[in-house]
Design a protein around this motif. Structure first.
Motif, short mmCIF file in Angstrom:
data_model
loop_
_atom_site.label_atom_id
_atom_site.label_comp_id
_atom_site.label_asym_id
_atom_site.label_seq_id
_atom_site.Cartn_x
_atom_site.Cartn_y
_atom_site.Cartn_z
N TYR A 72 11.19 -13.03 7.96
CA TYR A 72 11.56 -11.76 8.58
C TYR A 72 13.03 -11.71 8.93
CZ TYR A 72 6.57 -11.30 8.56
OH TYR A 72 5.27 -11.24 8.14
N THR A 73 13.82 -12.24 8.00
CA THR A 73 15.26 -12.07 8.12
C THR A 73 15.65 -10.79 7.38
OG1 THR A 73 15.57 -13.46 6.17
CG2 THR A 73 15.71 -14.54 8.33
N GLY A 74 16.95 -10.55 7.19
CA GLY A 74 17.38 -9.32 6.54
C GLY A 74 17.64 -8.26 7.60
N THR A 75 17.83 -7.03 7.18
CA THR A 75 18.12 -5.98 8.16
C THR A 75 16.91 -5.79 9.06
OG1 THR A 75 17.20 -4.07 6.99
CG2 THR A 75 19.38 -4.84 6.28
N PRO A 76 17.16 -5.47 10.31
CA PRO A 76 16.04 -5.30 11.26
C PRO A 76 15.01 -4.29 10.77
CG PRO A 76 18.13 -5.35 12.42
CD PRO A 76 18.47 -5.34 10.97
N ARG A 77 15.47 -3.22 10.15
CA ARG A 77 14.52 -2.22 9.65
C ARG A 77 13.62 -2.82 8.58
NH1 ARG A 77 14.77 0.53 4.99
NH2 ARG A 77 13.48 2.41 4.75
N LEU A 97 11.14 -5.22 10.03
CA LEU A 97 10.05 -4.56 10.75
C LEU A 97 9.05 -3.94 9.77
CD1 LEU A 97 8.92 -3.89 13.49
CD2 LEU A 97 10.30 -1.82 13.55
N ILE A 98 9.57 -3.40 8.68
CA ILE A 98 8.67 -2.84 7.66
C ILE A 98 7.78 -3.94 7.08
CG2 ILE A 98 8.58 -1.86 5.33
CD1 ILE A 98 11.11 -0.26 6.05
N ARG A 99 8.41 -5.07 6.73
CA ARG A 99 7.63 -6.16 6.14
C ARG A 99 6.62 -6.70 7.15
NH1 ARG A 99 11.46 -9.98 5.16
NH2 ARG A 99 13.18 -8.50 5.37
N ASP A 120 2.72 -6.69 6.50
CA ASP A 120 2.00 -7.97 6.50
C ASP A 120 0.84 -7.96 7.48
OD1 ASP A 120 3.67 -8.89 4.55
OD2 ASP A 120 4.92 -10.11 5.87
N LEU A 121 1.05 -7.37 8.63
CA LEU A 121 -0.03 -7.32 9.63
C LEU A 121 -1.22 -6.52 9.10
CD1 LEU A 121 1.53 -6.87 13.16
CD2 LEU A 121 0.32 -8.83 12.20
N ILE A 122 -0.93 -5.37 8.50
CA ILE A 122 -2.01 -4.55 7.96
C ILE A 122 -2.73 -5.31 6.84
CG2 ILE A 122 -2.61 -2.35 6.90
CD1 ILE A 122 0.06 -1.27 8.11
N ALA A 140 -1.61 0.02 4.22
CA ALA A 140 -0.50 -0.94 4.20
C ALA A 140 0.72 -0.30 3.54
CB ALA A 140 -0.92 -2.21 3.45
N ASP A 141 0.48 0.57 2.56
CA ASP A 141 1.59 1.21 1.86
C ASP A 141 2.28 2.26 2.72
OD1 ASP A 141 1.36 -0.32 -0.40
OD2 ASP A 141 0.03 1.08 -1.45
#
Lengths: 195, 195
Positions: free
Chosen positions: A87-92, A95-97, A101-103, A181-182
């Motif tokens: 979960y690195t990369g831009t915060p947005r 958060l999307i990933r 992933d949770l779903i 999830a999509d």
DNA sequence: ATAGTTTTACTATCGATGATAGGTAATACT
DNA sequence: AGTATTACCTATCATCGATAGTAAAACTAT
């Protein structure tokens, strides 16, 4: 002197015991997926691991204690699942990933999702020890959210509700699929939009 | 000629029977709130209405049939609750009120919310007759949403997920309270924001 | 009113469930 | 090798949802 002082709790008894408990839990999940979480029969479960029903009480002092172990086990699975993801990369993007992933994790096992995020067993309350694992998860979630600018309690509440709602719809209406999830990207952009 | 031909199914037998069923259902909700939905005991329930356990089978052919009647009863309560409320005005305001009312309805009775929107009883599937009431509700919800410009399937899915998530968080974390109900306006504006 | 029919409710009992008691076999430590 | 602990068993309990069989009650029709 004691030459085994550097061992980490590896006496053969508790090794064997832990392995047996792990086996019982694995079979318990199988039975829960087959019959429903609230319909696990201790006789079936004992039979699946080569025991008679009363012998399960060697490892769990009650059926609710078994559910508590499953609760903790499920959260350990969730934390391990998150550990092996990035979960690195831009915060947005993170958060999307994270949301997607949770779903997906929920969708992979509806019964596990039920155990972790709904409370379908009358009388079951997780022990503080097991609940600590749930808190660890919520801490990670709020951290990812905070990095993306979600700080106010109302925004956190809304974020948690959206993730929970998406997961629930996914599990209930399209188990194993990706329909909700999509929607992760759309949902996160909605949450992050300036107001 | 038959002078009572204009009666609407009011023979004394089915009157009495319907009243008895209503009383049983009311006590069943009480027991469910006390012990949990999945922990209703037919002996307790029978005792609460002055019967012995096997006599309940005069009115419900199984425990699952009782759950089905509760499912239908809960949706009738929800539809009646919506009936006595006003969703005229601007589409945005109507959608906000609709959302807030749904969360409030859920918050008023967590067990009823569980029965209608989660599926916590292993083996229970609503009959098509009962499920038609659920469909009636979803129709009303999508109508209010459509009036506010929510047409695409993805947007409807997201709307349903948000309402469901808010209700669930409200019931689980602040039963009887307003913490998530008060997020209705923010949630709706988020959903309606142009993308 | 009375005979006949249907509905309601009961007792007794079933198999399955979670849980406990008490005893025996297996295992590990000294 | 001897001892203590753990693992596992059989037998049994109260409670659960469900069924069988029967009697009482309520309603209908003559």
């Amino acid at each position: 002197m004691n030459e085994s002082a550097n061992r980490v709790a590896t006496d053969p008894r508790s090794d064997r015991r832990e392995a047996k408990i792990a086996g019982i839990l694995s079979e318990a999940w199988d039975l829960a997926r087959r019959d429903g979480l609230g319909a696990i029969s201790l006789r079936d479960l004992a039979g699946a691991v080569g025991l008679r029903q009363p012998s399960l009480y060697v490892y769990f002092e009650s059926k609710l204690a078994l559910y508590d172990a499953m609760f903790a086990d499920g959260y350990r699975q969730l934390l391990a699942y998150l550990d092996e993801r990035d979960y690195t990369g831009t915060p947005r993007d993170a958060l999307i990933r994270f949301t997607r992933d949770l779903i997906t994790f929920a969708s992979e096992d509806g019964v596990r999702y039920q155990m972790l995020f709904q409370r379908p067993i009358p009388g079951f309350e997780p022990t503080t020890e097991s609940f600590a694992l749930a808190l660890e998860f919520y801490e990670r979630a709020t951290t990812v959210a905070a990095n993306a600018g979600i700080h106010h309690q109302a925004d956190i509440d809304l974020f948690a509700a959206v993730i929970n709602g998406l997961s629930h719809q996914q599990v209930a209406n399209d188990p194993g699929g990706r329909r909700w999830a999509d929607l992760a990207e759309q949902a996160v952009d909605m949450l992050l939009a300036p107001r």
